[in-house]
Every structure is written in structure tokens, then in C-alpha cells.
Design an enzyme around this catalytic site. Structure first.
Site, PDB file in Angstrom:
ATOM      1  N   SER A 104      14.028  21.499 -16.951  1.00 24.20           N
ATOM      2  CA  SER A 104      12.768  22.207 -17.163  1.00 24.20           C
ATOM      3  C   SER A 104      13.083  23.493 -17.915  1.00 24.20           C
ATOM      4  O   SER A 104      14.167  24.060 -17.763  1.00 24.20           O
ATOM      5  CB  SER A 104      12.137  22.522 -15.802  1.00 24.20           C
ATOM      6  OG  SER A 104      11.419  23.734 -15.859  1.00 24.20           O
ATOM      7  N   HIS A 129       0.837  -1.216   0.000  1.00 25.50           N
ATOM      8  CA  HIS A 129       0.000   0.000   0.000  1.00 25.50           C
ATOM      9  C   HIS A 129       0.869   1.263   0.000  1.00 25.50           C
ATOM     10  O   HIS A 129       0.435   2.312   0.484  1.00 25.50           O
ATOM     11  CB  HIS A 129      -0.950   0.031   1.201  1.00 25.50           C
ATOM     12  CG  HIS A 129      -1.726  -1.236   1.364  1.00 25.50           C
ATOM     13  ND1 HIS A 129      -2.975  -1.413   0.831  1.00 25.50           N
ATOM     14  CD2 HIS A 129      -1.405  -2.406   1.974  1.00 25.50           C
ATOM     15  CE1 HIS A 129      -3.410  -2.647   1.119  1.00 25.50           C
ATOM     16  NE2 HIS A 129      -2.468  -3.264   1.809  1.00 25.50           N
ATOM     17  N   GLU A 146       9.096   8.392 -17.296  1.00 20.24           N
ATOM     18  CA  GLU A 146       7.705   8.760 -17.590  1.00 20.24           C
ATOM     19  C   GLU A 146       7.332   8.328 -19.013  1.00 20.24           C
ATOM     20  O   GLU A 146       6.221   7.875 -19.274  1.00 20.24           O
ATOM     21  CB  GLU A 146       7.509  10.269 -17.404  1.00 20.24           C
ATOM     22  CG  GLU A 146       7.595  10.660 -15.931  1.00 20.24           C
ATOM     23  CD  GLU A 146       7.865  12.145 -15.710  1.00 20.24           C
ATOM     24  OE1 GLU A 146       7.599  12.950 -16.613  1.00 20.24           O
ATOM     25  OE2 GLU A 146       8.356  12.489 -14.613  1.00 20.24           O
ATOM     26  N   LYS A 152      15.558  21.980 -11.861  1.00 25.80           N
ATOM     27  CA  LYS A 152      14.898  20.682 -12.049  1.00 25.80           C
ATOM     28  C   LYS A 152      15.749  19.641 -12.767  1.00 25.80           C
ATOM     29  O   LYS A 152      16.471  19.941 -13.703  1.00 25.80           O
ATOM     30  CB  LYS A 152      13.603  20.867 -12.859  1.00 25.80           C
ATOM     31  CG  LYS A 152      12.458  21.506 -12.126  1.00 25.80           C
ATOM     32  CD  LYS A 152      12.005  20.770 -10.874  1.00 25.80           C
ATOM     33  CE  LYS A 152      11.219  19.513 -11.124  1.00 25.80           C
ATOM     34  NZ  LYS A 152       9.893  19.749 -11.695  1.00 25.80           N
TER      35      LYS A 152
END
Ligand code: ARG
Length: 464
Positions: free
Chosen positions: A283, A162, A296, A289
Site C-alpha cells: 500500500s 453460505h 482482485e 499491507k
């Protein structure tokens, strides 16, 4: 639509009007199926050799056709071939060129053959080699994971259920879970060879042929094991495409799970792994960043594999036997899945070669959440003859106490513990250490250091 010398399309002898030029352009599959040119020529060569062996064509004609086909293969591979959408697909483009090179005798190449069996033969050969390439890269990934696991047997981290701290495990144990998944993917691709090894060539359009062909001969020549059994089924069947697309989908689903896992572990909240600069992107506005874009990308691509599988399933639903133009779409779907999967596997391998565990953070996180509470309950069962349910309750009270005192389990006072379980001795503190907890899971498949070592050795044997 190959033209003969009267400038009529070969299959067009009875059709008075020219096919709509708009449909000619849209309905042409050439841009997609030109990728099958090698398989198509290989299939034609085997077919023509069989026709000669069976005395259906003469030695001279066979040689002329072989000369033409070899020349065409060279032209296409050197980008010197004039493709033309007027000729529908790769099969007709090649046949049309054969006419130009050797003249009317080119017309013998399509004796005892139809595009219906030709196209599936090409596609099966193509998917077989795609399967092999995928298996090759999967092997590379498994090797990479084994290498990373070997270095991290004693790297302790929290195991999550979980997404909450559950029990401490070795980082290598987590990684080796993916070896199991990729091994199963390999099995799926390997199993696909069974149907891919049945040759469709020689079933023609739907009914077979009255020519005395030898389907076993062409099957062997083309690397198949045996010919398919039923001509109607053969030209209608795309189950092998579904098997392939399903295998790609499951493999990509596994990739998406590891990608998601690594995205979470790389997030600032978790900070359990570090990705090298080679596999992050910046970024356009936030100079600080470093984003896990590659991961992804991998996670996102899975949708398109499922889409491809469902396109094909939908395309086949309720389609009567046997061949219909609908089936032409199979190749685009297959090629897309192939290209995406090969790219994803290569990217995953690169990611795995460029990540490192943040061992300190892993330990720090593992120390949170009373992660060795189950070890305490097990200890009570083993050394205080308690049924597990009773031990579970006592341990819950001990965790409550630790929570109240804002203390770790192993830092609790033994006198406090004795209030809950009177016979406890300080001996119990040993089982509460993370390392002891991990290493005590010696049951087969558990996370003990020895188990992991053995599994790595077992798998490495297959990859040396
Ligand atoms: N381009 C076609 C396909 O991929 C080849 C088979 C054509 N057969 C036919 N009967 N029109 O499906």
C-alpha cells in the site's frame, strides 16, 4: 482503397468524390486487424494456388503473386511495412503493396474472392490458434492444481455453504473442484473447433461465383475440414465468434470464483492461506499491507468478458443478412477477450504456484461450528436404526447442549448424551473427529482421502 495507376481507389471506380477523410481515419480497422496479416497472407496463398490448379490464372502470374505475398509477409514481420489508414484494413494494405511489388498482375489475386469471405477466413484461422493457446495454458493450470492437491490430500479444512462452516473436507478436494471446472472449459473450447473447421473461403460477397473454383482444396490447404454450405449464411455468420466469447466468459467466471475464494481465505479474518511475496502488492500509505491485488485483478476482469459477449450479441441482434460494416467490430472484441484471457490464465497459474495452506488455521477453523453434526446424525441412522429426520432432531438437541455448555461435540459427557439418546455408547465420539468425518465420505465424488487420490491419479494420466 488501393490505387491503380490512374490513382483511383480500386473499389472506387464509380464513386466521384473522395470519401470523407475523417471517416477514412475513424472507419479504418487497420490498427486492429493488422494482427491478421499472417492469416490473410496464408489465405491468399491458398487461394492463388487454387486459382492456378483450376486454370483460372497462369503459372507465371501465380508465381509472381506468391513471390509478392511472401515478400510482404517478411516486410510486416520485420516491421518494414508501411501501413496506411487510407487503405481501410489489412486486406487492402496487403493488396496495395502487392501492386507496388509486382505491378498490374496483382489485380488477379482478388479473382473469385471478396473481402467478405476473406475476413472471416482470416478470423476463423486466428480464433482456432487462440483456442489452441488457451487450451495449452488451461492444461498448465490443471497440472499446477494437481500438484498442489497431491501435497494436500490430508489437509483438512472446513467446507463452506453460505460461507458458514458446513462439513470438514480436504483442501485438495476444494482444489480438485476447480480441475472439474477447467476441464469443462477445455471441452467448451474444443467443441468450438467444429464450426471453426468450416472454411468460408470461396463464398465471395454473398452469392458464390461463376468461376470454377475448388473450395475443398482451399479448405484442406488452410487446415479446415470442409467448406461452409451456404454463401449468404457464411458472410453473415458470426456465431463462431459468440461461441468463443461465451467460452472465454465462462472460463473467466471460473477464474473469478477461485480468485474470490482465495481472497476470502487470505483475508485476516480467515487466514487460511498464505500468498508468497511474489504475488502480493503493497500500500502507498500503510507499510504493513500485503494485498492480494493479482487475485482482485482476476476477479475484476470477468466483467469485461461479459461486456464483450454482450457487445457481440447486441451487434448481431436484428442485423439483416448478409455483410454490413457493423460486423467489422467483431475483431476488436475477439482480440480483447483473447488478450485478457491469456493474461488472466497466466496470472492464475502464477498465483497457484505461490500459495500455501495455513494448515493449523484450517484445522482450528474446522473445529468451530459443530461441523461434524451431520456425521452424528448419520451415525444414529446407521447404528440406532433411526429415520434420518428423527436423527436430525436428536443431533440438533445435542448441538444445543454443546452450545449451552460451550463445549465441542466430542468433549461432551457421554452421560449427557445418553439423556438425549439413551442407547448411545462412547463409540460415537470416534465419528465426531474431523479426520474420520472427511475420510468417511467414500461415496463417488466425495471427499474421502482415497477418492481424492484416485481422482488425482485419473487426471494425472492425461497430463504426463
Ligand atoms: N474490414 C472489413 C471487416 O472487417 C473487411 C470486410 C469488408 N467488406 C466490405 N464489403 N466492405 O469487416
Amino acid at each position: 482503397m488501393t490505387k491503380n495507376k490512374n490513382n483511383k481507389a480500386i473499389w472506387n471506380s464509380r464513386i466521384g468524390k473522395k470519401t470523407s477523410s475523417f471517416f477514412q481515419k475513424i472507419g479504418s480497422s487497420l490498427n486492429i486487424d493488422k494482427r491478421l496479416y499472417k492469416q490473410d497472407i496464408k489465405g491468399s496463398i491458398a487461394h492463388v494456388e487454387m486459382l492456378f490448379k483450376q486454370k483460372i490464372i497462369s503459372f507465371k502470374i501465380k508465381n509472381k503473386i506468391l513471390y509478392g505475398l511472401n515478400k510482404i509477409e517478411r516486410e510486416i514481420s520485420k516491421n518494414k511495412f508501411q501501413f496506411d489508414h487510407k487503405y481501410e484494413d489489412i486486406h487492402m494494405n496487403i493488396e496495395k503493396r502487392l501492386f507496388e511489388i509486382i505491378g498490374e498482375e496483382a489485380g488477379y489475386v482478388h479473382t473469385a474472392r471478396s473481402r467478405n469471405d476473406q475476413v472471416i477466413t482470416d478470423l476463423k484461422i486466428w480464433i482456432k490458434s487462440s483456442n489452441k493457446e488457451i487450451l495449452y495454458i488451461l492444461n498448465r493450470i490443471i497440472k499446477t492444481i494437481l500438484k498442489l492437491s497431491e501435497k494436500n490430500i490430508k489437509t483438512i479444512m472446513p467446507g463452506f455453504t453460505h460461507l458458514k462452516n458446513a462439513q470438514p473436507v480436504s483442501f485438495a478436494h476444494y482444489l480438485m473442484a476447480y480441475v472439474e471446472m477447467f476441464e469443462r472449459d477445455k471441452k467448451r473450447f474444443q467443441n468450438n473447433f467444429e464450426s471453426l473447421n468450416e472454411s468460408p473461403l470461396g463464398v465471395l460477397a454473398i452469392a458464390g461465383t461463376s468461376f470454377n473454383i475448388d473450395r475443398n482444396y482451399t479448405a484442406k490447404k488452410l487446415g479446415f475440414k470442409n467448406p461452409t454450405n451456404n454463401s449468404i449464411d457464411t458472410v453473415s455468420d458470426r456465431d463462431f465468434v459468440l461461441d468463443y466469447l461465451y467460452s472465454c466468459s465462462v472460463c473467466s467466471m471460473h477464474i473469478s470464483r477461485i480468485a474470490e475464494e482465495l481472497i476470502i481465505w487470505n483475508s485476516d479474518g480467515f487466514n487460511l492461506i498464505k500468498l508468497s511475496d511474489k504475488i502480493v502488492t503493497g500500500s502507498s500509505i500503510m507499510p504493513q499491507k500485503k494485498n492480494p491485488d493479482l487475485l482482485e485483478f482476476l476477479r475484476g476482469k470477468t466483467g469485461s468478458f461479459y461486456g464483450n459477449l454482450f457487445s457481440m450479441l447486441s451487434l448481431l441482434k436484428g442485423l439483416p443478412l448478409s455483410y454490413f460494416k457493423d460486423l467489422q467490430d467483431d475483431k476488436e472484441i475477439v482480440f480483447r477477450s483473447n488478450d485478457n484471457l491469456i493474461n488472466c490464465l497466466k496470472i492464475l497459474d502464477e498465483v497457484l504456484n505461490n500459495l500455501s495452506p495455513n494448515k493449523k488455521k484450517m484445522l482450528e477453523l474446522a473445529e468451530k461450528g459443530y461441523i461434524t453434526a451431520t456425521d452424528l446424525a448419520d451415525y444414529l441412522v446407521k447404528y440406532h436404526s433411526m429415520p434420518f429426520r428423527e436423527a436430525y432432531k436428536k443431533t440438533a438437541s445435542i448441538v444445543n447442549l454443546a452450545e449451552k455448555k460451550k463445549s465441542k461435540l466430542e468433549n461432551l459427557d457421554i452421560s449427557d448424551l445418553k439423556k438425549i439418546v439413551p442407547k448411545l455408547s462412547s463409540d460415537v465420539l470416534k465419528v465426531l473427529s474431523l479426520e474420520n468425518s472427511v475420510n468417511s465420505k467414500k461415496s463417488f465424488g466425495g471427499t474421502s482421502f482415497d477418492n481424492i487420490k484416485k481422482m488425482i491419479v485419473k487426471y494425472k494420466k492425461n497430463y504426463d
